[in-house]
Design a protein around this motif. Sequence first.
Motif, PDB file in Angstrom:
ATOM      1  N   GLU A   3       0.774  -1.121   0.120  1.00 33.44           N
ATOM      2  CA  GLU A   3       0.087   0.037   0.066  1.00 33.44           C
ATOM      3  C   GLU A   3       0.983   1.391  -0.048  1.00 33.44           C
ATOM      4  OE1 GLU A   3      -3.596   2.065   2.601  1.00 33.44           O
ATOM      5  OE2 GLU A   3      -3.312  -0.304   2.777  1.00 33.44           O
ATOM      6  N   ARG A   4       1.779   1.388   0.895  1.00 32.95           N
ATOM      7  CA  ARG A   4       2.959   2.525   0.749  1.00 32.95           C
ATOM      8  C   ARG A   4       3.541   2.421  -0.405  1.00 32.95           C
ATOM      9  NH1 ARG A   4       4.929   0.497   5.619  1.00 32.95           N
ATOM     10  NH2 ARG A   4       6.931  -0.428   4.591  1.00 32.95           N
ATOM     11  N   HIS A   5       3.909   1.428  -1.258  1.00 32.38           N
ATOM     12  CA  HIS A   5       4.460   1.477  -2.555  1.00 32.38           C
ATOM     13  C   HIS A   5       3.622   2.007  -3.514  1.00 32.38           C
ATOM     14  CE1 HIS A   5       6.937   0.094  -5.806  1.00 32.38           C
ATOM     15  NE2 HIS A   5       5.730  -0.327  -6.574  1.00 32.38           N
ATOM     16  N   ASN A   6       2.175   1.607  -3.442  1.00 37.55           N
ATOM     17  CA  ASN A   6       1.358   2.311  -4.352  1.00 37.55           C
ATOM     18  C   ASN A   6       1.183   3.898  -4.059  1.00 37.55           C
ATOM     19  OD1 ASN A   6       0.936  -0.092  -5.850  1.00 37.55           O
ATOM     20  ND2 ASN A   6      -0.983  -0.754  -4.556  1.00 37.55           N
ATOM     21  N   PHE A   7       1.005   3.993  -2.791  1.00 36.81           N
ATOM     22  CA  PHE A   7       0.843   5.614  -2.315  1.00 36.81           C
ATOM     23  C   PHE A   7       2.166   6.316  -3.095  1.00 36.81           C
ATOM     24  CE2 PHE A   7       2.066   9.022   0.286  1.00 36.81           C
ATOM     25  CZ  PHE A   7       0.674   9.859   0.188  1.00 36.81           C
ATOM     26  N   TRP A   8       3.214   6.054  -2.888  1.00 32.38           N
ATOM     27  CA  TRP A   8       4.351   6.678  -3.425  1.00 32.38           C
ATOM     28  C   TRP A   8       4.628   6.731  -5.014  1.00 32.38           C
ATOM     29  CZ3 TRP A   8       5.917  10.383  -0.567  1.00 32.38           C
ATOM     30  CH2 TRP A   8       6.077  10.216   0.820  1.00 32.38           C
ATOM     31  N   LEU A   9       3.923   5.552  -5.664  1.00 31.36           N
ATOM     32  CA  LEU A   9       3.958   5.820  -7.054  1.00 31.36           C
ATOM     33  C   LEU A   9       2.977   6.795  -7.531  1.00 31.36           C
ATOM     34  CD1 LEU A   9       3.782   2.100  -8.314  1.00 31.36           C
ATOM     35  CD2 LEU A   9       5.698   3.715  -8.796  1.00 31.36           C
TER      36      LEU A   9
ATOM     37  N   GLY B 272      -4.930  10.005 -15.853  1.00 29.73           N
ATOM     38  CA  GLY B 272      -3.502   9.920 -15.991  1.00 29.73           C
ATOM     39  C   GLY B 272      -3.232  10.890 -16.862  1.00 29.73           C
ATOM     40  N   HIS B 273      -1.876  10.777 -17.031  1.00 31.06           N
ATOM     41  CA  HIS B 273      -1.223  11.916 -18.077  1.00 31.06           C
ATOM     42  C   HIS B 273      -0.929  11.246 -19.708  1.00 31.06           C
ATOM     43  CE1 HIS B 273      -0.327  13.353 -14.120  1.00 31.06           C
ATOM     44  NE2 HIS B 273      -0.530  14.288 -14.776  1.00 31.06           N
ATOM     45  N   ILE B 274      -1.511  11.892 -20.458  1.00 30.29           N
ATOM     46  CA  ILE B 274      -1.627  11.142 -21.704  1.00 30.29           C
ATOM     47  C   ILE B 274      -1.066  11.999 -22.800  1.00 30.29           C
ATOM     48  CG2 ILE B 274      -3.024  10.244 -23.680  1.00 30.29           C
ATOM     49  CD1 ILE B 274      -3.181   8.677 -20.908  1.00 30.29           C
ATOM     50  N   HIS B 275       0.046  11.417 -23.649  1.00 31.12           N
ATOM     51  CA  HIS B 275       0.720  12.113 -24.651  1.00 31.12           C
ATOM     52  C   HIS B 275       0.631  11.308 -25.890  1.00 31.12           C
ATOM     53  CE1 HIS B 275       3.476  14.435 -27.118  1.00 31.12           C
ATOM     54  NE2 HIS B 275       4.468  13.555 -27.129  1.00 31.12           N
ATOM     55  N   SER B 276      -0.186  11.670 -26.927  1.00 30.00           N
ATOM     56  CA  SER B 276      -0.300  10.953 -27.931  1.00 30.00           C
ATOM     57  C   SER B 276       0.774  10.966 -29.254  1.00 30.00           C
ATOM     58  CB  SER B 276      -1.949  11.215 -28.634  1.00 30.00           C
ATOM     59  OG  SER B 276      -1.703  12.528 -29.117  1.00 30.00           O
ATOM     60  N   HIS B 277       1.596  11.907 -29.205  1.00 29.68           N
ATOM     61  CA  HIS B 277       2.482  12.117 -30.132  1.00 29.68           C
ATOM     62  C   HIS B 277       3.918  11.809 -29.581  1.00 29.68           C
ATOM     63  CE1 HIS B 277      -0.426  13.947 -32.840  1.00 29.68           C
ATOM     64  NE2 HIS B 277      -0.662  14.812 -31.971  1.00 29.68           N
ATOM     65  N   GLY B 278       4.984  11.530 -30.626  1.00 32.60           N
ATOM     66  CA  GLY B 278       6.200  11.064 -30.242  1.00 32.60           C
ATOM     67  C   GLY B 278       6.134   9.619 -29.460  1.00 32.60           C
ATOM     68  N   VAL B 279       7.145   8.966 -28.967  1.00 37.20           N
ATOM     69  CA  VAL B 279       7.161   7.927 -28.404  1.00 37.20           C
ATOM     70  C   VAL B 279       6.118   7.851 -27.249  1.00 37.20           C
ATOM     71  CG1 VAL B 279       8.458   5.849 -27.246  1.00 37.20           C
ATOM     72  CG2 VAL B 279       9.566   7.573 -29.096  1.00 37.20           C
ATOM     73  N   MET B 280       5.069   6.924 -27.351  1.00 40.99           N
ATOM     74  CA  MET B 280       4.208   6.539 -26.240  1.00 40.99           C
ATOM     75  C   MET B 280       4.743   6.262 -24.972  1.00 40.99           C
ATOM     76  SD  MET B 280       1.215   7.006 -25.029  1.00 40.99           S
ATOM     77  CE  MET B 280       0.276   7.381 -26.604  1.00 40.99           C
TER      78      MET B 280
ATOM     79  N   ILE C 224      -1.404   5.485 -14.599  1.00 38.34           N
ATOM     80  CA  ILE C 224      -2.765   5.442 -14.750  1.00 38.34           C
ATOM     81  C   ILE C 224      -3.661   5.087 -13.672  1.00 38.34           C
ATOM     82  CG2 ILE C 224      -4.705   5.117 -16.310  1.00 38.34           C
ATOM     83  CD1 ILE C 224      -2.713   6.789 -17.640  1.00 38.34           C
ATOM     84  N   THR C 225      -4.515   5.729 -12.984  1.00 37.88           N
ATOM     85  CA  THR C 225      -5.374   5.259 -12.094  1.00 37.88           C
ATOM     86  C   THR C 225      -6.697   4.970 -12.607  1.00 37.88           C
ATOM     87  OG1 THR C 225      -4.445   6.830 -10.377  1.00 37.88           O
ATOM     88  CG2 THR C 225      -6.456   5.999  -9.885  1.00 37.88           C
ATOM     89  N   SER C 226      -7.365   3.691 -12.196  1.00 41.28           N
ATOM     90  CA  SER C 226      -8.624   3.193 -12.451  1.00 41.28           C
ATOM     91  C   SER C 226      -9.415   3.303 -11.278  1.00 41.28           C
ATOM     92  CB  SER C 226      -8.533   1.916 -13.074  1.00 41.28           C
ATOM     93  OG  SER C 226      -9.840   1.103 -13.185  1.00 41.28           O
ATOM     94  N   LEU C 227     -10.799   3.981 -11.451  1.00 38.55           N
ATOM     95  CA  LEU C 227     -11.740   4.059 -10.140  1.00 38.55           C
ATOM     96  C   LEU C 227     -12.982   3.082 -10.710  1.00 38.55           C
ATOM     97  CD1 LEU C 227     -11.210   7.681  -9.448  1.00 38.55           C
ATOM     98  CD2 LEU C 227     -10.363   5.813  -8.258  1.00 38.55           C
ATOM     99  N   PRO C 228     -13.608   2.547  -9.912  1.00 40.65           N
ATOM    100  CA  PRO C 228     -14.748   1.567 -10.156  1.00 40.65           C
ATOM    101  C   PRO C 228     -15.860   2.912 -10.311  1.00 40.65           C
ATOM    102  CG  PRO C 228     -14.292   1.517  -7.903  1.00 40.65           C
ATOM    103  CD  PRO C 228     -13.041   2.032  -8.375  1.00 40.65           C
TER     104      PRO C 228
END
Length: 507
Positions: A210-216, A306-314, A319-323
């Motif tokens: 849980e701590r690991h996910n928090f800091w990510l 999350g943060h998305i950039h569609s140009h350049g190297v992807m 990315i956070t997923s919520l129900p």
Amino acid sequence: MGNVYSQVERFYEENMAAEQIVPQSAVEAYLRRNAWHGADDDTLKRLWGVISLLINYVDQLDLYSLASLTVYDYQEIIYRYASERTDFMLAEADINKFFATADKFYEYLLRTRKTEDYRIGLTAAKESLYEDGAFFLPDRRDADEFYSSLEHMEEVTPETMQQLNQLLDELLHRIDEYYKKPAFRRDMDRAVVMYAGPEYNSDESVPAEERHNFWLGFWDFFLFDYHLIGSDDVPLRDYYEHERGKLSTSEQDILRDLLRSRFTVFCIENVGEDYVGCRNVFTDESFELPVPELALGNYNNCLLFGHIHSHGVMLLNYITSLPASPKLQKRMRDVVSQQFDLFKLQQPQAGIEDFFARHAGVVRHTLQVMAGYAQLNVLKSRSVGQPVTENPEVRESFKEDIVMLSRVAKHVGFSVYERKLLEKFFVDYLTVSELEQSDDILITAVLLEFARLNGVDLSGQVEIFALLGIDSESVQAYMKRIRDALSCALYDPRYLTEEAFIKSLYF
């Protein structure tokens, strides 16, 4: 050398693959169209010089289509064009003329030949040359430069992926160490509270995973969304600007790609074999992401951000997923849209992208709270006065007092952005009260009342009164006059700071 049409004829005779990229007949028709509108042979040769370079570059890299050209390709093409012509400089004006020439040709092909819209890549290339509104052309890359070469790989080998991951890990480790310096201690403490919420408790008994996910999640917020106290830059931008000279070309390209990422709230609409079809919940823009390694489950009942950039190297970031059922997703959108309306009390011309850029932390908290407590009304209804129209004459008349107020606020610890809101608060009061002069009591009262509106009590800090040599009773009386004149309320959206906006969700 002959006229332009003989040059075109010779080019296609010597480059058999060029016909598959852009037919000779299309090029000649475009040149004749320009000639019909008055272009002389020299002008037509300049147009052909740009077109032939683009076709030749695609051919040399075996890309088969102008749609395959990337940001890095266009930058290399510009350098090649400059080396071929004495009348072209690597300056903003000349480069923009080059882009305009290509853009008009692409528009013609789209309209008459129904081709792909080649302008998408071209637009991304133009945008890549501006950093915070300032023109910047990166140094020319070596032919074997690692990161930019990934864009044209149809399949990335495990070895290449390992090399990219190692490059990213080493870069992120250096950034991590950079912001652990004592100079950023206040920023780090402030950012943790903003990310975790006002009830944050650093309990060491929390499980390691849980701590690991928090800091990510925290580092994703800190690097992309948090605004530094001293500069108002996001840390990723601050690091890039201060450490650019120490970075390799690939590292600079990675950071520039990451800096073009935008905080995005989206849902999944369909899942293909090689990609996931997504839709931006607030702009309805459609885009594609690689299929994630983990099973998606019922993607109709989740919302992601999350943060998305569609140009350049992807580069897919955290990315956070919520129900969230479709009904809850709609309510989330409505609530965030209402918060956006509150933000426009400060910046009437702002778009939703501006709101996300300034208050991604608020959006994160809102979505997470609503995902856990669907019935919670996270948006408090509040009755406040109307925004006060800026009066340049008032600001000019009291400019010395404004400077003094900002200096004291900086001494207390207010950020750059907070000081701008504070100055607006001061000018608004001067405007509605029609005062002709200010004094230390007023300046102190404005500072303390602004802090109070944002949920911070500075009245107990006797150093403020000692700093300006005034008594607290006079200040308290003036604070009430300010409050009444501007019809202020706690967490007044007209003067709401980033921290206070987050705190107001839990008030």
